[in-house]
Design an enzyme around this catalytic site. Structure first.
Site, PDB file in Angstrom:
ATOM      1  N   ILE A 131     -24.924  19.855-106.134  1.00 25.09           N
ATOM      2  CA  ILE A 131     -25.724  20.025-104.832  1.00 25.09           C
ATOM      3  C   ILE A 131     -25.032  21.841-104.631  1.00 25.09           C
ATOM      4  CG2 ILE A 131     -26.822  20.249-103.195  1.00 25.09           C
ATOM      5  CD1 ILE A 131     -25.952  16.940-102.797  1.00 25.09           C
ATOM      6  N   CYS A 132     -25.167  22.583-105.005  1.00 30.43           N
ATOM      7  CA  CYS A 132     -25.290  23.936-104.849  1.00 30.43           C
ATOM      8  C   CYS A 132     -26.021  24.435-103.415  1.00 30.43           C
ATOM      9  CB  CYS A 132     -25.247  24.959-105.469  1.00 30.43           C
ATOM     10  SG  CYS A 132     -24.243  26.326-105.758  1.00 30.43           S
TER      11      CYS A 132
END
Length: 149
Positions: free
Chosen positions: A94-95
């Site tokens: 996840i960013c």
């Protein structure tokens, strides 16, 4: 998360946050009306030795998206459950800037829950880690939703 490598101050901080989440879960953590509604997702959490001064890196999480709120904790890191989403890489990474470069020690696990909820409700395809999902979301939402379920 295991505490074998965490210093006592991090364990104390985490216990305090978990107790607070248990006593007063964030309201409105639902993903109703999205392809992720009724989904069950697992994630992994790894806290650094200086948490909360640096953000969690990954985490163990069990999310039940058909409930009023998430039953466990979550933060930026990795989905262990395969999920088709523009802002989640095929490997589950996840960013989210708030959970990485914009992290602030005053932000805790409650804030992380809200950020992950927002990510599931409102994908940001212009900054896709999964280009196929981002393109599909922009061009054909129905096909994207079928893929995401």
């Amino acid at each position: 998360a295991t505490n074998e490598n965490l210093p006592p101050n991090v364990i104390k901080q985490l216990a305090k946050e978990l107790k607070g989440l248990d006593e007063s879960p964030p309201e409105g953590i639902k993903v109703a009306g999205t392809p992720y509604e009724n989904g069950v997702f697992r994630m992994k959490l790894l806290l650094s030795h200086d948490f909360p001064h640096s953000p969690p890196k990954e985490f163990n999480l069990f999310i039940l998206c058909n409930t009023e709120y998430l039953k466990s904790i979550c933060t930026a890191g990795y989905f262990l459950t395969k999920i088709f989403h523009p802002n989640i890489a095929p490997n589950g990474e996840i960013c989210v800037n708030t959970l990485k470069k914009d992290w602030n020690p005053s932000l805790g696990l409650r804030h992380v829950l809200i950020i992950v909820r927002c990510l599931l409700i409102e994908p940001y395809p212009e900054s896709a880690l999964n280009e196929q999902a981002g393109k599909m979301l922009l061009e054909n939402y129905d096909e994207y939703a079928r893929h995401a379920r």
